[in-house]
Design an enzyme around this catalytic site. Structure first.
Site, PDB file in Angstrom:
ATOM      1  N   ARG A 126       1.412   2.824   3.919  1.00 30.88           N
ATOM      2  CA  ARG A 126       0.944   3.544   2.727  1.00 30.88           C
ATOM      3  C   ARG A 126      -0.498   4.007   2.923  1.00 30.88           C
ATOM      4  NH1 ARG A 126       3.008   6.236  -1.607  1.00 30.88           N
ATOM      5  NH2 ARG A 126       2.204   5.563  -3.616  1.00 30.88           N
ATOM      6  N   THR A 424       8.714  14.183  -0.851  1.00 35.98           N
ATOM      7  CA  THR A 424       9.054  13.081   0.049  1.00 35.98           C
ATOM      8  C   THR A 424      10.339  13.340   0.833  1.00 35.98           C
ATOM      9  OG1 THR A 424       8.030  11.590  -1.530  1.00 35.98           O
ATOM     10  CG2 THR A 424       9.376  10.553   0.117  1.00 35.98           C
ATOM     11  N   GLU A 463      -1.594  11.457  -2.195  1.00 35.37           N
ATOM     12  CA  GLU A 463      -0.986  10.183  -2.608  1.00 35.37           C
ATOM     13  C   GLU A 463      -1.800   9.433  -3.660  1.00 35.37           C
ATOM     14  OE1 GLU A 463       2.594   9.207  -2.104  1.00 35.37           O
ATOM     15  OE2 GLU A 463       1.770  10.124  -0.304  1.00 35.37           O
ATOM     16  N   ASP A 466      -0.967   8.857  -7.285  1.00 32.11           N
ATOM     17  CA  ASP A 466      -0.035   7.796  -7.709  1.00 32.11           C
ATOM     18  C   ASP A 466      -0.775   6.645  -8.398  1.00 32.11           C
ATOM     19  OD1 ASP A 466       2.243   9.048  -6.903  1.00 32.11           O
ATOM     20  OD2 ASP A 466       2.657   7.750  -5.191  1.00 32.11           O
ATOM     21  N   SER A 487       3.657   2.637  -5.087  1.00 28.08           N
ATOM     22  CA  SER A 487       4.687   3.605  -4.708  1.00 28.08           C
ATOM     23  C   SER A 487       6.011   3.236  -5.352  1.00 28.08           C
ATOM     24  CB  SER A 487       4.848   3.602  -3.191  1.00 28.08           C
ATOM     25  OG  SER A 487       5.986   4.353  -2.820  1.00 28.08           O
ATOM     26  N   SER A 488       6.936   4.189  -5.318  1.00 32.35           N
ATOM     27  CA  SER A 488       8.317   3.927  -5.726  1.00 32.35           C
ATOM     28  C   SER A 488       9.277   4.042  -4.555  1.00 32.35           C
ATOM     29  CB  SER A 488       8.738   4.936  -6.790  1.00 32.35           C
ATOM     30  OG  SER A 488       7.924   4.812  -7.916  1.00 32.35           O
ATOM     31  N   GLY A 509       9.949  10.666  -6.215  1.00 30.19           N
ATOM     32  CA  GLY A 509       8.997   9.947  -7.074  1.00 30.19           C
ATOM     33  C   GLY A 509       9.628   8.667  -7.582  1.00 30.19           C
TER      34      GLY A 509
END
Ligand code: GLU
Length: 609
Positions: A126, A424, A463, A466, A487-488, A509
Site C-alpha cells: 500500500r 483498480t 491513494e 482514501d 483500503s477496501s 473501491g
C-alpha cells in the site's frame, strides 16, 4: 506477524540489453495483429488469439481484465514459471494496457498460497503518506473546511509513496523463481510495440479528458493530438518501456532512489499544469527520502472459516479481509438457498451493512491505530452482529458499529458511512503445482491523480484521498505521517482441505468487498457455477441508506427483496472480477468478466476442450 521488508540495495548492474524478441516472454508478446500499427493498404497479419472470459483445463490458469496481460502471465506459466512469477508479469502488463487503473505509480496487496507448505502469506504494498504530511493536510487553510474531493484527487497532495515496484520485488524474492528483470521484459516489449485501443480504454480517456488536458505530460501521452486515442488505433508508451527497462536493469533502486525518485517528488511538490488550468492542483509533501524509505510489509492474512472452507484475505491496512471475513461469519448464522433468493440476498445486504459499520469504526493502518482484527474476524463477534439482523425486515441504515465486547444482541446508535472511487484492477493465478496468487493493484481513481511523471510514461496515484479528510481523532483513518490509508481491496484465496479452491478479487473501491462476498455467496450457497457467479448481477450495501444495484439485479431481484423492505437504487457496473476455481480433480476454471469493463480474459495452459 508483520515483517518490514527493505528493498534490496542496488542490484548488480547487468550488461544484458533487453531487446524485443529475445526475452523470456517473447512469444507471449509477439504482437497480435490487432496490436500492429495500422498501415493503409497493407493487409494485417494473423488475427489475435481468442481472448475468452472463461477457460477450463489444466497446467495453470490466469485471470485478469485484459487479454494481453492474461496471455503474458500464461506464457510465464507455460514456460515453467510459478504463480508469483506469472502474477508479477501479468501485473506489469496491466500497468501498460490499464494505465488508468494500475501501474508503477500506485500500490496494492498480494496474497500468496504456497502449495508445498500450505501457508498463505501476504505482501502489503500500500502507498504511504509522506513523512511531512499532517492530519489537517486536506483542510483548506483559507476556509477551515476540507478541500473538495474532486480537487484533492487531481493534486500532488493525494499522491502516496508508491508500493507497486517494491511489491513485485518482494513477491519474487519471497515466492518466485524468476527475476524482476525477466518478468518485466514482456511488458517492456508490449509498451514498445503498443496495444490496440479498445472501447474501455477510449472511454476511460474521454472521461478524464478535461483534467488530463490540464497536466501537460498527461495530455502529451494520453491525448495525442488533443483527443483520446481512437478505438482500433495502436497505443504505444515508449517512455514507460524506458522506465521499466531501467528498473529491469538496475532493480528497484532505479525507481526509489536517484533521478526517477527525485522527479516524482518534484512533481508532487510542484504539480505542472497548463497556463489555463482551472484545477488548483495542490502541492503535496513527498520527498525523495520518502521514496527511498518505502517498505512493503510481509504479514499474515486474515482467516475465517465459511461452510467448511478456509477463506484468507488481506489484513489491515486493507479493510478487505476483515470485512469480507466478518460478512461471511455473519452469513454463517443463516441457511441460504437458491430456492429463496430474496431471503438469501436480504441477509447478504444486512451482513455487509453491519460489517461495513464495523469497518468504518475500527479499521485503519494498524501501525497507527489499535485495530481489533482478531475480534472483527471472530465468529463470536459476528454472531452478536447476526442477532441484530431481522431475517424478515431490512435494518434502518446506517446501522451502528458493534460493541467489540458484545456476546449477545446489543444495539447502539447509528453512524455514517464513507465511500471510495471505482478504479483498480485484480488478477488471479494458479500454477501447475497448486500455488496461487490473488493480487489487487491500483492507482485509486481511474486515471489516478491525473499527473504523469514527464518522460516516464506512468501516472501517479491519488491513494491518499482514501484517508478521511477531517482530522477527527476518533476516526481510525485520519491522515498521519507515514500512514497507509485504509483500503477496501480484497484479494481472496479460499482453500478446501489445504488445497486452493477459489481465487477471487475485483476493483471497485469499497464495492470490492461486497463483490467478493457476493461471488462467494453465489458460488458456495446459491448453486451457481463460477462463471455464473461472476456474471450474475450485483448489488452493494455498505451501510448507506441506499442499496446500489445494477439494472439487471433490480430487474431480477427487486420483487424478491421488496417484502423485506430492501429498496434498490440503480447504479452502473459494479466491479470487474477476475477469478479461478480448482475442482476436486484439479480441473482449473479461469473466469473473468464476460461483459463488465469490456470483458476480461481467463486462460489455462492446457485447455480441456
Ligand atoms: N483506493 C481503493 C482502495 O484501496 C481502490 C480503488 C478502487 O477500486 O476504485 O480500496
Amino acid at each position: 506477524m508483520i515483517e518490514l521488508v527493505r528493498r534490496r540495495s542496488a542490484m548488480r548492474a547487468s550488461a544484458l540489453v533487453i531487446a524485443a524478441g529475445v526475452s523470456f516472454g517473447a512469444a507471449a508478446v509477439a504482437t497480435p495483429a490487432s496490436a500492429a500499427p495500422p498501415v493503409a493498404g497493407v493487409a494485417t497479419a494473423r488475427p489475435a488469439p481468442p481472448a475468452p472470459s472463461t477457460s477450463t483445463g489444466y497446467g495453470g490458469a490466469v485471470s485478469s481484465v485484459d487479454a494481453e496481460a492474461s496471455r503474458i502471465g500464461l506464457e510465464v506459466l507455460r514456460k515453467g514459471g510459478n504463480a508469483a512469477d506469472a502474477a508479477v508479469a501479468t501485473a506489469a502488463a496491466l500497468g501498460v494496457t490499464e494505465p488508468y487503473s494500475a501501474g508503477i505509480g500506485g500500490g496494492g496487496y498480494f496474497v500468496h498460497f504456497d502449495a508445498e507448505t500450505g501457508e498463505v502469506t501476504t505482501v502489503d504494498g500500500r502507498e504511504t503518506a509522506p513523512a511531512a504530511m499532517e492530519s489537517d493536510a486536506f483542510i483548506d487553510p483559507a476556509t477551515g473546511s476540507p478541500y473538495s474531493f474532486a480537487n484533492a484527487v487531481s493534486s500532488g497532495l493525494s499522491v502516496g509513496v508508491p508500493g507497486t515496484v517494491a511489491t513485485w520485488e518482494a513477491a519474487l524474492e519471497e515466492y518466485g523463481t524468476e527475476s524482476l528483470k525477466e518478468m518485466l521484459k514482456p511488458s517492456i516489449l508490449l509498451a514498445t510495440r503498443g496495444f490496440r485501443v479498445d472501447e474501455t480504454f477510449a472511454a476511460q480517456t474521454a472521461a478524464n479528458q478535461a483534467r488530463f488536458a490540464q497536466f501537460p505530460a498527461t495530455a502529451e501521452l494520453f491525448l495525442p493530438g488533443g483527443a483520446p486515442p481512437e478505438v482500433g488505433s495502436t497505443f504505444r508508451n515508449p517512455d514507460l518501456a524506458k522506465t521499466l527497462r531501467e528498473i529491469a536493469l538496475r532493480g528497484t533502486d532505479a525507481f526509489y532512489e536517484g533521478v526517477i525518485a527525485e522527479e516524482i517528488a518534484a512533481l508532487v511538490q510542484d504539480p505542472i499544469t497548463t497556463d489555463d488550468a482551472e484545477l488548483p492542483a495542490y502541492p503535496g509533501f513527498m520527498t525523495a527520502d520518502d521514496l527511498a524509505g518505502y517498505e512493503v510489509l510481509l504479514q499474515d492474512p486474515t482467516h475465517v472459516e465459511y461452510r467448511g472452507l478456509d477463506v484468507f484475505g488481506m489484513a489491515p491496512s486493507s479493510s478487505g479481509g476483515t470485512t469480507v471475513g466478518e460478512s461471511l461469519n455473519i452469513l454463517e448464522n443463516f441457511e441460504l438457498s437458491p430456492d429463496d433468493p430474496g431471503q438469501a440476498l436480504h441477509l447478504y445486504l444486512e451482513a455487509t451493512a453491519h460489517a461495513f459499520a464495523d469497518r468504518n469504526a475500527y479499521v485503519g493502518d494498524p501501525a497507527f491505530v489499535d485495530v481489533p482484527t482478531e475480534t472483527l474476524l471472530s465468529q463470536e463477534f459476528a454472531d452478536s452482529r447476526a442477532c441484530e439482523i431481522d431475517p424478515e425486515q431490512a435494518s434502518v441504515r446506517p446501522v451502528a458499529p458493534g460493541d467489540l465486547d458484545a456476546t449477545g444482541c446489543e444495539v447502539a446508535a447509528a453512524a455514517a458511512s464513507v465511500d471510495q472511487g471505482m478504479s483498480t484492477t485484480h488478477l488471479s493465478v494458479v500454477d501447475r503445482w497448486g500455488n496461487a496468487v490473488a493480487y489487487t493493484l491500483t492507482i485509486e481513481q481511474t486515471g489516478g491523480s491525473g499527473m504523469t511523471v514527464p518522460d516516464r510514461g506512468f501516472l501517479l496515484n491519488n491513494e491518499l484521498t482514501d484517508f478521511s479528510f477531517v482530522p477527527n481523532p476518533d476516526d481510525p483513518n485520519i491522515v498521519e505521517p507515514g500512514k497507509r490509508p485504509r483500503s477496501s481491496m480484497s484479494p481472496t484465496i479460499v482453500l478446501d482441505d489445504g488445497e486452493v479452491r477459489y481465487v477471487v478479487g475485483s476493483p471497485g473501491g469499497s464495492t470490492i468487498i461486497t463483490t467478493v462476498v457476493q461471488i462467494l455467496l453465489n458460488r458456495i450457497d446459491l448453486g451457481m457455477d463460477l462463471a455464473e457467479a461472476v456474471a450474475a448481477p450485483r448489488a452493494t450495501q455498505r451501510n448507506t441508506v441506499a442499496t446500489l444495484a445494477e439494472a439487471d439485479f433490480i430487474a431480477e431481484y427487486a420483487d424478491d427483496l421488496a417484502p423485506y423492505g430492501q429498496g434498490l437504487s440503480a447504479t452502473g457496473e459494479i466491479g470487474a472480477a477476475a477469478t479461478i476455481e480448482v475442482d476436486d480433480d484439479g480441473l482449473m476454471i479461469a473466469v473473468a468478466e464476460p461483459e463488465r469493463r469490456g470483458g476480461g480474459t481467463g486462460l489455462v495452459v492446457e485447455p480441456a476442450d
